[in-house]
Each structure stands twice: as structure tokens, then as C-alpha cells.
Design an enzyme around this catalytic site. Structure first.
Site, PDB file in Angstrom:
ATOM      1  NE  ARG A 188      -5.158   4.297  -5.005  1.00 37.23           N
ATOM      2  CZ  ARG A 188      -5.852   4.346  -4.133  1.00 37.23           C
ATOM      3  NH1 ARG A 188      -5.568   3.951  -3.067  1.00 37.23           N
ATOM      4  NH2 ARG A 188      -7.534   4.590  -3.861  1.00 37.23           N
ATOM      5  CG  ASP A 241      -2.042   1.112   1.271  1.00 37.02           C
ATOM      6  OD1 ASP A 241      -3.379   1.074  -0.277  1.00 37.02           O
ATOM      7  OD2 ASP A 241      -2.442   2.281   2.306  1.00 37.02           O
ATOM      8  CE  LYS A 282      -3.532   1.915   5.056  1.00 33.94           C
ATOM      9  NZ  LYS A 282      -3.309   4.059   3.812  1.00 33.94           N
TER      10      LYS A 282
END
Ligand code: URA
Length: 434
Positions: free
Chosen positions: A179, A172, A198
Site C-alpha cells: 500500500r 499486514d 496487529k
């Protein structure tokens, strides 16, 4: 030209997977596992992963794909384990808003109820603030703890707020940064998998989500917020974590402050039994959800807030991380007051405009590596529905760099209005998804 790596798998190639996702096909479990692992290991190039993220942005993911994608993200790093603790564990996640300081009074309050809260928090980016930036305005306070220190503090106090270690969901860390610069943040499956991977890897037994709705939030409409909340609750359940979501209003900032030290001061007021009613209401409502989620519901969070028990945990928690709970908080060098131009009732105070003004004053950062000003931000003197008189202060702007005032005033222009009729009242809690 730099040649992109061509990672290969005996059965498939990344370019074929991008093409097939663009055409709306479903990826198999094996393909998803490989994509996430190969991207984490730098075998898939950023430009390839950004093409895939864009394909997901357009085509979405099936429930099976999303569950597998989230699991693969969790498996990219370590998963914390609190099973050695004698207390149940529960965590809260907010999708982020303006003036959202709720974590600060909430974590010690839930710990005062006897439930341990391992809260891994983030820094602010753009117009929403970050919990770690707020706490770092307390002299001496330290965000980075080892897993061992975190576990010890949880066993001793039941409360910890700290930065995630580098081993937690490394997929992530890369994907979210990518992103952010490729216009692919606002995708429900990508947001849901990013947050839930997460939160699940963090190891708490239950999770309460505060999904914000309105101008100051990621999700501008109730429908989109509900869809995000349902997706996240579903992912949590599938991984065996009791998950509940509240949809809460973020069309107006929470409380009367937006800015790091300003929000810490307001949180301490709440812990002392005062503070703005909306902050108190949401803190107590989330605390109730958290203790209910672990079936520890014979404690009354409102009473524990009023008794000072939560304040005692707060002071111990700040001290345990090197902070001085009695030290004066930093204040900005300069202030500028915006006053009401007429008598009347404040109709609205737009969360996005206030967040943007606080950010322009120096409370937030435009890039991850930028520093924030601890004392900068916006202090509000009125909220929608309050009667004001011409010349009365509406907001005070705080900054160390007064050349920022003009841009902050510009951000607030059109962000509020005064008229004669009372505006419609809007509840803070809009829905609950379980
Ligand atoms: N917060 C996250 O952690 N991830 C997202 O994708 C959006 C908000």
C-alpha cells in the site's frame, strides 16, 4: 514479460474477485479468507493485490467484509496469549504524529498502576517518528525480544516496549509495504484492519486508541478521524477486546521536541515530574482510559507520575532490555537557530512542517532500510499562544549533517506566524469514542 501466478480456488479466481470488487460487489467470507491466505503464501502476485487494494480504496467494504478481512489478517500469523499473567493487560495505539513520544512515559506509568502493558511498537516512516527509533537512541537498548523474554518481562515489571516478531500478522507486513508504494494507504477500511489486526493479535485484553487529527496526522479532519476511530472501536469489540478511542489534536506538535534522543530526554523530564504540560496532560488522560478499560480505576496516574513510581518502572524496563538509563543521550554535532522576526504572539506552529523539518534533518527515514540520526530533530522554544520578542529563538535545528539545514528551514517556512492578537485555544482531547 513475467507471467503473474494464477492462483486458483475450486470456486473462484483472483481476477474475478478484483473485477467484482471494482464493480462494488461484496466479497464472501470464503473469498476473503482465501485472498488473505493466498497473498500471505505468495500465491497472489503483488500487482493483483494492489489492484484489489485500489478497488477497496474506491468502493470501501461493508461492516461484515471488514470484520472478516481483519479476522483473516489476524489468522495469517500467531496470536500472543498473556492469560498466564496474574495482572490484566491493556495496550495503547497512536495513529502517529509529530513529537508523539507519549508511549515512553505512558507504558511505565500504567505498569506502576499495576496493569501490564505489552506494547509492540514500530519505526518511523516519513514525517512521523517511531517509538523504536526513539528508544534505540538509549545506549545498549535492544528492540528485539523473543515471546518468552517478553512474557518474563511483563510478569516481572508489567512493562515492555519491543518490536513485533516475524510471526505477528505476516499478511499486514506484505500488504502495508504494498500500500505504501501504490498510493493505497489512506483508506479507512485498510488502515483500520491493518492497525486492529496487529493490536488484536498482540493479545492485550483491552485497547486504547489515540487517533490524531490535524496537519501532522493521517486524518486531517475531525470527521474522517471520527470515522476511523468508530471503525476501529467496532472491530475491537467484535473480536472481544474492550476498545476506546480518544481523538486528539495534531495540528501542533506534541511537547517541545521532535526527534529521537530529543524526545527521550523530554519523556524522562515527564517521568521526573516535569515536562511540557500537553505531554503530561495526554499521558495522564490515556493512562486513565487504560486503567478504566480493565476496571483497575482505584489508582491515580497523576499521583504515580508525581511520586516517581513511573520513573522506577522506566529505569527497570530500559535496563531489562540492555539499555543504560543513566547514560548520556546522543546529541547532534551541529545546531542552527531560527529566531522571531518581530515582537508578538506565536499564532500557529504547523505539525506537518515541524515533522518534515525533523525528517529532513535526519531524524526520520524515507525508506525502511535507511538509518536515522539519533541526535537529529527540532527543538521548539515557543508554542502557539506564547508571546515572543524579536530575535528570540523560536526553534533550534539539530543534525550531524549541516548541509541539511537549508532544506529543513525551507520545510518550516510558512509553518509558523507571529501576529498581535492571541490565537484561539484548541484543546488537546477533541472527542472520545467508546
Ligand atoms: N499504521 C498501520 O499500522 N497501518 C496503516 O494502514 C496505517 C498506519
Amino acid at each position: 514479460m513475467v507471467t503473474a501466478p494464477s492462483p486458483s480456488h475450486p470456486g473462484f479466481h483472483v481476477v474475478d474477485l478484483i473485477r467484482s470488487k471494482c464493480e462494488g460487489a461484496e466479497l464472501s467470507d470464503a473469498q476473503i479468507d482465501w485472498l488473505i491466505a493466498a497473498y500471505t503464501d505468495d500465491e497472489i502476485a503483488d500487482e493483483q493485490m494492489s489492484a484489489l487494494a485500489m478497488a477497496v480504496w474506491f468502493c470501501g467494504m461493508s461492516r461484515r467484509e471488514l470484520g472478516r478481512w481483519t479476522r483473516a489478517m489476524i489468522n495469517s500469523g500467531e496470536r500472543l496469549d498473556f492469560s498466564a499473567l496474574s495482572k490484566p493487560t491493556v495496550d495503547k495505539h497512536s495513529t502517529g504524529g509529530v513529537g508523539d513520544k507519549i508511549t515512553l512515559p505512558l507504558v511505565p506509568l500504567v505498569a506502576a498502576c499495576g496493569v501490564a502493558v505489552p506494547q509492540l511498537a514500530g519505526r518511523g516512516l516519513g514525517h512521523t517518528g517511531g517509538t523504536l527509533d526513539k528508544l534505540e537512541s538509549i545506549p545498549g537498548w535492544r528492540a528485539n525480544l523473543t515471546n518468552k523474554e517478553m512474557l518474563r518481562q511483563l510478569a516481572d515489571l508489567g512493562a515492555v516496549i519491543c518490536a513485533p516478531g516475524p510471526g505477528l500478522v505476516p499478511a499486514d507486513k506484505k500488504l502495508y509495504a504494498l500500500r505504501d508504494v501504490t498510493g493505497t494507504v489512506e483508506s479507512i477500511p485498510l488502515i483500520a484492519s491493518s492497525i486492529m489486526s496487529k493490536k488484536i493479535a498482540e493479545g492485550a485484553g483491552a485497547l486504547v486508541l489515540d487517533v490524531k487529527v490535524g496537519s501532522g496526522a493521517f486524518m486531517k479532519t475531525l470527521d474522517s478521524a471520527r470515522k476511523l476511530a468508530e471503525t476501529m472501536v467496532d472491530l475491537g469489540r467484535a473480536e472481544g477486546v474492550t476498545t476506546v478511542a480518544l481523538l486528539t489534536d495534531m495540528s501542533v506538535p506534541l511537547g517541545l521536541t521532535a526527534g529521537n534522543a530529543l524526545e527521550v530526554a523530554e519523556s524522562v523530564e515527564v517521568l521526573a515530574g516535569g515536562g511540557p504540560p500537553d505531554v503530561v496532560e495526554l499521558t495522564v488522560a490515556l493512562a486513565r482510559e487504560m486503567i478504566n478499560a480493565v476496571r483497575w480505576d482505584d489508582h491515580d496516574p497523576a499521583a504515580l507520575l508525581a511520586s516517581g513510581a513511573a520513573m522506577d518502572v522506566w529505569r527497570a524496563m530500559i535496563k531489562a532490555q540492555g539499555g543504560d538509563p543513566d547514560a548520556a543521550l546522543p546529541t547532534a554535532r551541529e545546531t542552527d537557530v531560527i529566531t522571531a522576526e518581530r515582537d508578538g504572539v506565536l499564532q500557529f506552529l504547523d505539525a506537518r512542517a515541524v515533522g518534515e523539518a525533523a525528517w529532513r534533518l535526519g531524524a526520520g527515514r524515507a525508506r525502511k532500510e535507511h538509518a536515522v540520526q539519533a541526535g537529529a530533530g527540532v527543538q521548539m522554544h515557543a508554542k502557539p499562544g506564547m508571546r515572543v520578542r524579536a530575535g528570540q529563538p523560536l526553534v533550534t535545528l539539530h543534525t550531524d549533517t549541516p548541509e541539511r539545514f537549508a532544506r529543513a528551514r525551507e520545510a518550516l517556512g510558512g509553518g509558523y506566524a507571529i501576529d498581535d492578537a492571541a490565537p484561539e485555544e484548541r484543546p488537546i482531547i477533541l472527542d472520545r469514542i467508546a
